[in-house]
Design an enzyme around this catalytic site. Structure first.
Site: not given
Ligand code: UT7
Length: 324
Positions: A112, A251, A281
């Protein structure tokens, strides 16, 4: 001399998978998913649509926004943990599809945090004289998601975002980047099978080891701590206060993580870009998708002070601050 973001672009697959759809797949509820994560729906790549397909669309849009041709690019970096193939790099497939005949191409693996890590690489190359670097975060998380595991399958989505990094003509630009890691925590988020330690086999498939496993609760706590810590480091490295920021683009993993970070930093929600309700996500794609939306919606304008913050598997965590 600074590097700046000359254009942004993003792409999300057409198909939306809602919480109601997930209720029909695993023992979960729309209410649980909304309350515990903030996610309402996520986009899912079509059958046959791979990481490079998403990346090419986002890359084309970023090039158009920057007013550049693919042949202007010196390098393409694709941040991903869901590339088309283990070999070659997805960036090479993107280079070919775009017709970026003058560009080097490679992938960057930092889960990520991949986009912020890749942005820091582009920043360093441009400061050293490279003209234009296309940085793309692209993920088909649906390919490594175990659709029978309610602990993880409600979280992830597919998408791509891209930025063109070029030389700044003045004060605007990437002010600093900050990258961290702690491999002692590698087991918090992991795809245990399919790599060189446990190559693909019938056993890997039978035990579903080719899919993401995550210790969500432990990851949650580390995420809050590391995001706060790196935000403070980034601000103090630049002599900035939280109040100076126009927008924080984190994020997009879980709205509760982000609310805890906002509270600790004293950052009002109006100054935080949240779009995980619509995308879930998307790993390395989440920050560049959010950046592109913020630019197109006018939430980021020339002169805006923007801070990025990411954390993810590795563990890794990373940040950047940009004068737009
Ligand atoms: O970008 C990668 C980084 N990863 C992350 O940022 C993820 C960080 N972690 C999280 O976002 C959260 O930990 C989760 C959303 C994954 C889980 O939320 P939580 O509040 O930490 O829940 P939990 O894991 O402590 O589980 C609470 C309960 C459990 O039931 P029991 O044991 O209390 O009976 C779970 O089995 O919720 C249950 N549960 C679910 N229930 C309905 C777990 N997943 C689900 C689900 N639907 N999808």
């Amino acid at each position: 001399m600074k590097a700046c973001i000359a254009g942004t672009g993003s792409y999300a697959p057409a198909r939306a998978l809602t919480n109601a759809d997930l209720e029909r797949m695993v023992a979960t509820s729309d209410e649980w998913i909304r309350e515990r994560t903030g996610i309402c729906e996520r986009r899912i790549a079509a059958t046959g649509e791979a990481c490079s397909d998403l990346a090419v669309q986002a890359g084309k849009r970023a090039l158009a926004a920057a007013g550049l041709a693919a042949t202007d690019l010196d390098m393409i970096l694709v941040a991903t943990c869901t590339g088309d193939y283990p070999l070659p790099a997805t960036a090479c497939l993107v280079q070919h599809q775009l017709g970026a005949t003058n560009a080097a191409a490679c992938d960057l693996s930092a889960a990520c945090c991949g986009f912020v890590y890749a942005l820091s690489v582009a920043d360093a190359y441009v400061k050293n004289g490279m003209r234009y670097v296309l940085v793309i975060g692209s993920e088909v998380m649906s390919a490594i998601t175990d659709w029978t595991d309610r602990n993880t399958c409600v979280l992830f989505g597919d998408g791509a975002g891209a930025v063109v990094v070029g030389a700044s003509d003045g004060e605007r630009g990437i002010l600093s980047t900050h990258l961290r890691s702690d491999g002692a925590l590698c087991e918090l988020i992991m795809v245990p099978g399919g790599g060189s330690r446990t190559p693909p086999s019938d056993k890997v498939i039978a035990e579903r080891l080719q899919y993401i496993k995550m210790k969500g609760n432990e990851t949650f706590k580390v995420a809050v701590r590391t995001l706060e810590e790196i935000a403070r480091t980034t601000l103090s490295a630049n002599g900035l206060r939280v109040e100076d920021l126009d927008l924080y683009v984190p994020h997009q993993a879980n709205v509760r993580i982000l609310k805890a970070v906002m509270e600790r930093l004293g950052l009002p929600i109006e100054k935080v870009l949240l779009n995980l309700d619509r995308y879930g996500n998307t790993s390395a794609a989440s920050i560049p998708i959010a950046l592109d939306e913020a630019v197109r919606e006018g939430r980021i304008k020339d002169g805006s002070l923007v801070m990025l913050g990411a954390f993810g598997a590795g563990l890794t965590w990373a940040s950047a601050v940009i004068r737009w």
